[in-house]
Design a protein around this motif. Structure first.
Motif, PDB file in Angstrom:
ATOM      1  N   VAL A  94      -4.657  14.420  12.815  1.00  0.00           N
ATOM      2  CA  VAL A  94      -3.129  14.335  12.884  1.00  0.00           C
ATOM      3  C   VAL A  94      -2.517  13.645  14.090  1.00  0.00           C
ATOM      4  O   VAL A  94      -1.224  13.897  14.366  1.00  0.00           O
ATOM      5  CB  VAL A  94      -2.489  15.774  12.697  1.00  0.00           C
ATOM      6  N   ALA A  95      -3.258  12.997  14.521  1.00  0.00           N
ATOM      7  CA  ALA A  95      -2.651  12.135  15.934  1.00  0.00           C
ATOM      8  C   ALA A  95      -1.927  10.957  15.367  1.00  0.00           C
ATOM      9  O   ALA A  95      -2.254  10.281  14.470  1.00  0.00           O
ATOM     10  CB  ALA A  95      -3.751  11.832  16.756  1.00  0.00           C
ATOM     11  N   ALA A  96      -1.095  10.378  16.625  1.00  0.00           N
ATOM     12  CA  ALA A  96      -0.284   9.337  16.414  1.00  0.00           C
ATOM     13  C   ALA A  96      -1.398   7.979  16.768  1.00  0.00           C
ATOM     14  O   ALA A  96      -2.110   8.396  17.612  1.00  0.00           O
ATOM     15  CB  ALA A  96       0.889   9.074  17.175  1.00  0.00           C
ATOM     16  N   PRO A  97      -1.300   7.052  16.324  1.00  0.00           N
ATOM     17  CA  PRO A  97      -0.399   6.692  14.873  1.00  0.00           C
ATOM     18  C   PRO A  97      -0.912   7.204  13.469  1.00  0.00           C
ATOM     19  O   PRO A  97      -0.100   6.598  12.450  1.00  0.00           O
ATOM     20  CB  PRO A  97      -0.356   4.971  14.979  1.00  0.00           C
ATOM     21  N   ASP A  98      -1.978   7.508  13.395  1.00  0.00           N
ATOM     22  CA  ASP A  98      -2.550   7.702  12.058  1.00  0.00           C
ATOM     23  C   ASP A  98      -1.805   8.498  11.279  1.00  0.00           C
ATOM     24  O   ASP A  98      -1.574   8.213   9.956  1.00  0.00           O
ATOM     25  CB  ASP A  98      -4.060   8.097  12.157  1.00  0.00           C
ATOM     26  N   GLU A  99      -1.134   9.716  11.683  1.00  0.00           N
ATOM     27  CA  GLU A  99      -0.632  10.642  11.002  1.00  0.00           C
ATOM     28  C   GLU A  99       0.651  10.007  10.501  1.00  0.00           C
ATOM     29  O   GLU A  99       1.193  10.202   9.140  1.00  0.00           O
ATOM     30  CB  GLU A  99      -0.270  11.953  11.817  1.00  0.00           C
ATOM     31  N   GLY A 100       1.381   9.111  11.112  1.00  0.00           N
ATOM     32  CA  GLY A 100       2.566   8.669  10.812  1.00  0.00           C
ATOM     33  C   GLY A 100       2.215   7.462   9.642  1.00  0.00           C
ATOM     34  O   GLY A 100       2.907   7.292   8.828  1.00  0.00           O
ATOM     35  N   ASN A 101       1.234   6.546   9.967  1.00  0.00           N
ATOM     36  CA  ASN A 101       0.763   5.409   8.954  1.00  0.00           C
ATOM     37  C   ASN A 101       0.177   6.195   7.690  1.00  0.00           C
ATOM     38  O   ASN A 101       0.665   5.678   6.560  1.00  0.00           O
ATOM     39  CB  ASN A 101      -0.288   4.763   9.502  1.00  0.00           C
ATOM     40  N   MET A 102      -0.242   7.272   7.815  1.00  0.00           N
ATOM     41  CA  MET A 102      -0.429   8.235   6.464  1.00  0.00           C
ATOM     42  C   MET A 102       0.690   8.487   5.914  1.00  0.00           C
ATOM     43  O   MET A 102       0.663   8.495   4.541  1.00  0.00           O
ATOM     44  CB  MET A 102      -1.405   9.360   6.558  1.00  0.00           C
ATOM     45  N   ASN A 103       1.720   9.030   6.521  1.00  0.00           N
ATOM     46  CA  ASN A 103       2.904   9.443   5.739  1.00  0.00           C
ATOM     47  C   ASN A 103       3.433   8.368   5.080  1.00  0.00           C
ATOM     48  O   ASN A 103       4.082   8.255   3.906  1.00  0.00           O
ATOM     49  CB  ASN A 103       3.706   9.876   6.806  1.00  0.00           C
ATOM     50  N   LEU A 104       3.650   7.072   5.798  1.00  0.00           N
ATOM     51  CA  LEU A 104       3.908   5.860   5.305  1.00  0.00           C
ATOM     52  C   LEU A 104       3.526   5.403   4.069  1.00  0.00           C
ATOM     53  O   LEU A 104       4.092   5.182   3.304  1.00  0.00           O
ATOM     54  CB  LEU A 104       4.256   4.809   6.322  1.00  0.00           C
ATOM     55  N   LEU A 105       2.142   5.232   4.188  1.00  0.00           N
ATOM     56  CA  LEU A 105       1.521   4.802   2.811  1.00  0.00           C
ATOM     57  C   LEU A 105       1.657   5.700   1.824  1.00  0.00           C
ATOM     58  O   LEU A 105       1.653   5.285   0.634  1.00  0.00           O
ATOM     59  CB  LEU A 105      -0.102   4.685   3.448  1.00  0.00           C
ATOM     60  N   GLY A 106       1.601   6.908   1.844  1.00  0.00           N
ATOM     61  CA  GLY A 106       1.762   7.843   0.949  1.00  0.00           C
ATOM     62  C   GLY A 106       3.177   7.729   0.226  1.00  0.00           C
ATOM     63  O   GLY A 106       3.352   7.900  -0.998  1.00  0.00           O
ATOM     64  N   LYS A 107       4.160   7.238   0.956  1.00  0.00           N
ATOM     65  CA  LYS A 107       5.521   7.012   0.287  1.00  0.00           C
ATOM     66  C   LYS A 107       5.658   5.569  -0.174  1.00  0.00           C
ATOM     67  O   LYS A 107       6.525   5.741  -0.972  1.00  0.00           O
ATOM     68  CB  LYS A 107       6.567   7.348   1.306  1.00  0.00           C
ATOM     69  N   VAL A 108       5.082   4.600   0.172  1.00  0.00           N
ATOM     70  CA  VAL A 108       5.513   3.264   0.037  1.00  0.00           C
ATOM     71  C   VAL A 108       4.469   2.525  -0.760  1.00  0.00           C
ATOM     72  O   VAL A 108       4.606   1.748  -1.438  1.00  0.00           O
ATOM     73  CB  VAL A 108       5.877   2.559   1.296  1.00  0.00           C
ATOM     74  N   ALA A 109       3.045   2.734  -0.451  1.00  0.00           N
ATOM     75  CA  ALA A 109       1.890   1.990  -0.814  1.00  0.00           C
ATOM     76  C   ALA A 109       1.726   1.974  -2.429  1.00  0.00           C
ATOM     77  O   ALA A 109       1.947   3.289  -2.874  1.00  0.00           O
ATOM     78  CB  ALA A 109       0.637   2.489  -0.395  1.00  0.00           C
ATOM     79  N   THR A 110       1.003   1.124  -2.977  1.00  0.00           N
ATOM     80  CA  THR A 110       0.759   0.984  -4.257  1.00  0.00           C
ATOM     81  C   THR A 110      -0.367   1.945  -4.538  1.00  0.00           C
ATOM     82  O   THR A 110      -1.342   2.215  -3.514  1.00  0.00           O
ATOM     83  CB  THR A 110       0.406  -0.372  -4.812  1.00  0.00           C
ATOM     84  N   SER A 111      -0.763   2.209  -5.865  1.00  0.00           N
ATOM     85  CA  SER A 111      -1.823   3.169  -6.095  1.00  0.00           C
ATOM     86  C   SER A 111      -3.185   2.451  -5.447  1.00  0.00           C
ATOM     87  O   SER A 111      -4.570   2.975  -4.903  1.00  0.00           O
ATOM     88  CB  SER A 111      -2.268   3.422  -7.647  1.00  0.00           C
ATOM     89  N   GLU A 112      -3.356   0.995  -5.496  1.00  0.00           N
ATOM     90  CA  GLU A 112      -4.347   0.262  -5.347  1.00  0.00           C
ATOM     91  C   GLU A 112      -4.415   0.241  -3.827  1.00  0.00           C
ATOM     92  O   GLU A 112      -5.684   0.226  -3.067  1.00  0.00           O
ATOM     93  CB  GLU A 112      -4.309  -1.259  -5.894  1.00  0.00           C
ATOM     94  N   GLN A 113      -3.301   0.149  -2.899  1.00  0.00           N
ATOM     95  CA  GLN A 113      -3.225   0.084  -1.755  1.00  0.00           C
ATOM     96  C   GLN A 113      -3.624   1.438  -1.105  1.00  0.00           C
ATOM     97  O   GLN A 113      -4.415   1.669  -0.104  1.00  0.00           O
ATOM     98  CB  GLN A 113      -1.836  -0.327  -1.092  1.00  0.00           C
ATOM     99  N   LYS A 114      -3.399   2.531  -1.558  1.00  0.00           N
ATOM    100  CA  LYS A 114      -3.814   3.933  -1.370  1.00  0.00           C
ATOM    101  C   LYS A 114      -5.227   4.090  -1.425  1.00  0.00           C
ATOM    102  O   LYS A 114      -5.929   4.585  -0.614  1.00  0.00           O
ATOM    103  CB  LYS A 114      -2.962   5.007  -2.228  1.00  0.00           C
ATOM    104  N   ALA A 115      -5.846   3.752  -2.432  1.00  0.00           N
ATOM    105  CA  ALA A 115      -7.435   3.467  -2.712  1.00  0.00           C
ATOM    106  C   ALA A 115      -8.077   3.057  -1.536  1.00  0.00           C
ATOM    107  O   ALA A 115      -9.144   3.345  -1.224  1.00  0.00           O
ATOM    108  CB  ALA A 115      -7.697   3.178  -4.137  1.00  0.00           C
ATOM    109  N   ARG A 116      -7.589   1.750  -1.290  1.00  0.00           N
ATOM    110  CA  ARG A 116      -8.169   0.969  -0.383  1.00  0.00           C
ATOM    111  C   ARG A 116      -7.893   1.270   1.148  1.00  0.00           C
ATOM    112  O   ARG A 116      -8.834   1.217   2.014  1.00  0.00           O
ATOM    113  CB  ARG A 116      -7.884  -0.601  -0.493  1.00  0.00           C
ATOM    114  N   PHE A 117      -6.743   1.817   1.205  1.00  0.00           N
ATOM    115  CA  PHE A 117      -6.249   1.896   2.956  1.00  0.00           C
ATOM    116  C   PHE A 117      -6.090   3.346   3.029  1.00  0.00           C
ATOM    117  O   PHE A 117      -6.493   3.924   4.201  1.00  0.00           O
ATOM    118  CB  PHE A 117      -5.040   1.068   3.139  1.00  0.00           C
ATOM    119  N   LEU A 118      -5.487   3.993   2.563  1.00  0.00           N
ATOM    120  CA  LEU A 118      -4.989   5.451   2.708  1.00  0.00           C
ATOM    121  C   LEU A 118      -6.094   6.276   2.558  1.00  0.00           C
ATOM    122  O   LEU A 118      -6.162   7.127   3.717  1.00  0.00           O
ATOM    123  CB  LEU A 118      -3.728   5.991   1.764  1.00  0.00           C
ATOM    124  N   ASN A 119      -6.893   6.100   1.676  1.00  0.00           N
ATOM    125  CA  ASN A 119      -8.050   7.269   1.603  1.00  0.00           C
ATOM    126  C   ASN A 119      -8.911   6.903   2.683  1.00  0.00           C
ATOM    127  O   ASN A 119      -9.585   7.968   3.211  1.00  0.00           O
ATOM    128  CB  ASN A 119      -8.785   6.838   0.086  1.00  0.00           C
TER     129      ASN A 119
END
Length: 396
Positions: A94-119
């Motif tokens: 839950v450290a920065a910057p990962d926590e903030g990046n996960m939050n942003l990807l969860g709100k903005v990324a496409t389903s394909e981007q989530k599968a590739r990057f967020l996961n």
């Protein structure tokens, strides 16, 4: 990730309790590990700690097993518990910057981007957010409108060139979010966010900066981006809306910073209290001297006020509002209150407080940096002053 719960407690309260026990009993002993260096814990230590968290079902604990992201109010006690050690947020992811990046990807990324990057991030991979630029080049910092990194279209790709600095975690990151100036064709200029795999030969780390803080893996890097080709489908969200998305990320991120450092200062206060209650001087324990006792009393006030402001701002975000002003107020008040707490802890402990015998000295350094990261107090006050003026004008 965790879906644990216990009778009589909400799932979030149960997770926070588990995280606190894990951080205090398992993570804290690693604070003297030689793999904790001036540029953050080394990759081997990060992997070991995250493996221990994964084994206990506590990796990325604010996101449940079904993918549900806890509310900001429910996340607050979990991140406070993680922050009880400088290594805690790293261990449970839950450290920065990962926590903030996960939050942003969860709100903005496409389903394909989530599968590739967020996961990858949810499972403990590391990331970097590349926005800040060198001051000597008059690049983007507190004023993102100064951005000098450019992206130009080239067929079905974009080509990015520029320099970034103070990029937390660039060394060792597997995912990058690069913010670059783009031309929407209206003459106004805009910015776009791009998702990239790291490392990449076109993204070169020039050096790792020596900074006052030392808790974040990879430290803070100066990065040169030289003709990086990014497919158009790796644009995060829509083109030319990067400044808008930056606000989506920054308001919650500055609040989660407050949560983590509240935990760190709570622990520093515990250590200083134990010292003052045991140490004898001038025929009395230190706690019995008003000069010391009053400092610890003031710590209690600042810690409680910080907790209440964090919880208030979290509820504002949970209501669906952007919470820009509320998180700015909270970031200023909490960062400055916690800086006072850490300073008093050092003072109470005297020479021991400035040594590395305990984490108090490190917490003092980390919290001092917090008053600058995610916007210095002066920029937030300036923004709030402009709001005061706007509100006054609107009332006339």
């Amino acid at each position: 990730m965790s879906d644990a719960s216990a009778p009589g407690r909400t799932p979030a309260q149960d997770i926070a309790a588990q995280v606190e026990v894990f951080v205090r009993t398992v993570v804290a002993p690693f604070e003297k590990d030689p793999r904790c260096g001036p540029h953050g814990p080394e990759d081997g230590l990060v992997h070991e700690l995250r493996g221990l968290a994964r084994d206990r079902g506590l990796l990325t604990p604010h996101i449940l097993a079904d993918g549900t992201h806890l509310s900001h109010a429910d996340t607050a006690p979990i991140l406070r518990a993680a922050g009880l050690s400088p290594l805690g947020p790293v261990a449970v992811n839950v450290a920065a910057p990962d926590e903030g990046n996960m939050n942003l990807l969860g709100k903005v990324a496409t389903s394909e981007q989530k599968a590739r990057f967020l996961n990858r991030l949810l499972e403990g991979g590391r990331s970097a957010f590349l926005m800040t630029e060198p001051a000597e080049e008059n690049g983007a910092g507190s004023d993102p409108a100064l951005m000098r990194t450019f992206a130009r279209p080239d067929g079905n790709h974009w080509v990015i060139s520029g320099r970034k600095t103070f990029i937390t975690g660039a060394q060792g990151a597997g995912v990058g979010i690069i913010m670059a100036r783009t031309d929407p064709g209206d003459g106004q200029g805009a910015a776009t966010m791009f998702l990239v795999d790291l490392p990449d030969p076109a993204v070169r780390i020039e050096r790792i900066l020596d900074t006052i803080d030392s808790s974040m893996p990879g430290g803070h890097a100066v990065v040169a981006i030289e003709d990086l080709r990014v497919p158009a489908d790796q644009i995060l969200g829509a083109p030319h809306r990067g400044f808008e998305y930056a606000q989506v990320r920054l308001a919650p991120a500055r609040l989660t910073h407050c949560m983590r450092w509240l935990g760190a200062c709570t622990r520093a206060h515990e250590i200083a209290t134990d010292y003052a209650c045991r140490r004898q001087a001038f025929k009395r324990r230190l706690i019995e001297h008003e000069g010391v006792g009053f400092m610890l009393a003031d710590n209690l006030i600042d810690l409680k006020q910080s907790e209440l402001m964090i919880d208030w701002a979290a509820k504002v975000l949970d209501s669906g509002l952007h919470g820009t002003s509320e998180t700015s107020m909270t970031k200023v008040a909490v960062s400055e209150a916690l800086s006072r707490v850490a300073d008093r802890c050092v003072q109470v402990m005297g020479a021991t407080g400035v040594s590395r015998e305990t984490i108090v000295e490190q917490v003092y350094r980390e919290v001092r940096a917090f008053r600058i990261y995610d916007g210095p107090s002066e920029v937030h006050r300036w923004s709030l002053a402009k709001k005061v003026d706007r509100d006054w004008r609107a009332s006339q």
